[in-house]
Write an enzyme that holds these catalytic residues in place. Sequence first.
Site, PDB file in Angstrom:
ATOM      1  N   HIS A  22       8.205 -47.937  23.938  1.00 33.90           N
ATOM      2  CA  HIS A  22       9.454 -48.698  24.005  1.00 33.90           C
ATOM      3  C   HIS A  22       9.746 -49.181  25.409  1.00 33.90           C
ATOM      4  O   HIS A  22      10.178 -50.311  25.623  1.00 33.90           O
ATOM      5  CB  HIS A  22      10.614 -47.852  23.478  1.00 33.90           C
ATOM      6  CG  HIS A  22      10.720 -46.501  24.132  1.00 33.90           C
ATOM      7  ND1 HIS A  22       9.693 -45.586  24.156  1.00 33.90           N
ATOM      8  CD2 HIS A  22      11.745 -45.908  24.807  1.00 33.90           C
ATOM      9  CE1 HIS A  22      10.074 -44.506  24.796  1.00 33.90           C
ATOM     10  NE2 HIS A  22      11.306 -44.669  25.210  1.00 33.90           N
ATOM     11  N   ARG A  23       9.494 -48.314  26.402  1.00 31.73           N
ATOM     12  CA  ARG A  23       9.760 -48.685  27.795  1.00 31.73           C
ATOM     13  C   ARG A  23       8.809 -49.784  28.248  1.00 31.73           C
ATOM     14  O   ARG A  23       9.199 -50.744  28.917  1.00 31.73           O
ATOM     15  CB  ARG A  23       9.654 -47.450  28.691  1.00 31.73           C
ATOM     16  CG  ARG A  23      10.092 -47.690  30.129  1.00 31.73           C
ATOM     17  CD  ARG A  23      10.311 -46.377  30.858  1.00 31.73           C
ATOM     18  NE  ARG A  23      11.454 -45.659  30.284  1.00 31.73           N
ATOM     19  CZ  ARG A  23      11.335 -44.566  29.518  1.00 31.73           C
ATOM     20  NH1 ARG A  23      10.151 -44.056  29.233  1.00 31.73           N
ATOM     21  NH2 ARG A  23      12.408 -43.992  29.029  1.00 31.73           N
TER      22      ARG A  23
ATOM     23  N   ASP B 153       8.732 -36.969  23.538  1.00 26.31           N
ATOM     24  CA  ASP B 153       7.381 -37.480  23.271  1.00 26.31           C
ATOM     25  C   ASP B 153       6.548 -36.594  22.345  1.00 26.31           C
ATOM     26  O   ASP B 153       5.825 -37.108  21.484  1.00 26.31           O
ATOM     27  CB  ASP B 153       6.621 -37.699  24.581  1.00 26.31           C
ATOM     28  CG  ASP B 153       7.077 -38.957  25.315  1.00 26.31           C
ATOM     29  OD1 ASP B 153       7.946 -39.678  24.790  1.00 26.31           O
ATOM     30  OD2 ASP B 153       6.557 -39.223  26.418  1.00 26.31           O
TER      31      ASP B 153
ATOM     32  N   THR C 182      17.495 -44.370  38.668  1.00 27.56           N
ATOM     33  CA  THR C 182      17.391 -43.229  37.769  1.00 27.56           C
ATOM     34  C   THR C 182      17.180 -41.963  38.576  1.00 27.56           C
ATOM     35  O   THR C 182      16.594 -42.006  39.667  1.00 27.56           O
ATOM     36  CB  THR C 182      16.238 -43.397  36.760  1.00 27.56           C
ATOM     37  OG1 THR C 182      16.233 -42.285  35.853  1.00 27.56           O
ATOM     38  CG2 THR C 182      14.886 -43.453  37.464  1.00 27.56           C
TER      39      THR C 182
ATOM     40  N   GLY D 118      10.409 -35.689  27.682  1.00 22.53           N
ATOM     41  CA  GLY D 118      11.457 -35.873  26.689  1.00 22.53           C
ATOM     42  C   GLY D 118      11.012 -35.505  25.285  1.00 22.53           C
ATOM     43  O   GLY D 118      10.439 -34.430  25.045  1.00 22.53           O
TER      44      GLY D 118
ATOM     45  N   ASP E 255      17.909 -47.367  30.207  1.00 18.74           N
ATOM     46  CA  ASP E 255      18.535 -46.343  29.380  1.00 18.74           C
ATOM     47  C   ASP E 255      17.793 -46.354  28.061  1.00 18.74           C
ATOM     48  O   ASP E 255      17.531 -47.426  27.492  1.00 18.74           O
ATOM     49  CB  ASP E 255      20.022 -46.588  29.158  1.00 18.74           C
ATOM     50  CG  ASP E 255      20.701 -45.338  28.601  1.00 18.74           C
ATOM     51  OD1 ASP E 255      20.451 -44.242  29.149  1.00 18.74           O
ATOM     52  OD2 ASP E 255      21.455 -45.439  27.626  1.00 18.74           O
TER      53      ASP E 255
ATOM     54  N   PRO F  40      12.848 -37.832  36.766  1.00 18.20           N
ATOM     55  CA  PRO F  40      11.525 -37.982  37.379  1.00 18.20           C
ATOM     56  C   PRO F  40      10.491 -38.583  36.444  1.00 18.20           C
ATOM     57  O   PRO F  40       9.608 -39.322  36.891  1.00 18.20           O
ATOM     58  CB  PRO F  40      11.161 -36.551  37.790  1.00 18.20           C
ATOM     59  CG  PRO F  40      12.019 -35.667  36.948  1.00 18.20           C
ATOM     60  CD  PRO F  40      13.283 -36.422  36.726  1.00 18.20           C
TER      61      PRO F  40
END
Length: 217
Positions: free
Chosen positions: A201-202, A168, A20, A166, A81, A23
């Site tokens: 989710h990650r 969040d 990726t 993002g 992703d 960062p």
Amino acid sequence: MSSLQIMSFRQIAGRLVIATQNPGKLWELRQLLAPHGVDAVAAGELGLPEPEETAPTFAGNALLKARAAASAADLPAFADDSGLCVDALGGAPGVHSARWAGDQRDFGAAIKRVERELQERGATPPFTAYFLCALALAWPDGHVEQFEGRVDGVLVFPPRGTKGFGYDPIFLPDGLDRTFGEMMSAEKHALPGDGSRALSHRARAFQALARACLREG
């Protein structure tokens, strides 16, 4: 996954590529890997280019990135992703979540676009949505493993919190009273008082990977 493949993953400390250039994702993935003794190297640190994400699904894009990095570095590679899917927007931005932020990765602008498009469609709260993360682990010999994690919630406006990255600050997980943008990493990665279950989710996708690839024995 065979016992040989499990052993291969458990012995790659310091030799796993995280494919990726983001960062925020890189930091989170390193945090998730650290307790398992995996000191990963970023694709950017190896000078590896990031392939264009042309697949129509999160799983497809994660696999594309992991395979490209594994082939280029001749090392096992790990790729993610993920994105935000808003029900009232037909699942958008979805796989285009990063693209909504533009070349400058301006997620403030992307958040404004989400709010604007909800208004233009006449959507009313609650704005149900979910984050989905697909993880892919690829070996240079072509073997791959894939995992997914999802967390449901609603969108809140104006954005709340400056932690995370993002989308969040606008995502409020079901059953909680703080957005991802208001949570420290430790809280985002596990339910309060229950470290056995991941929240984000990650982290949920990684937990599935850990059960399959990082178990003892």
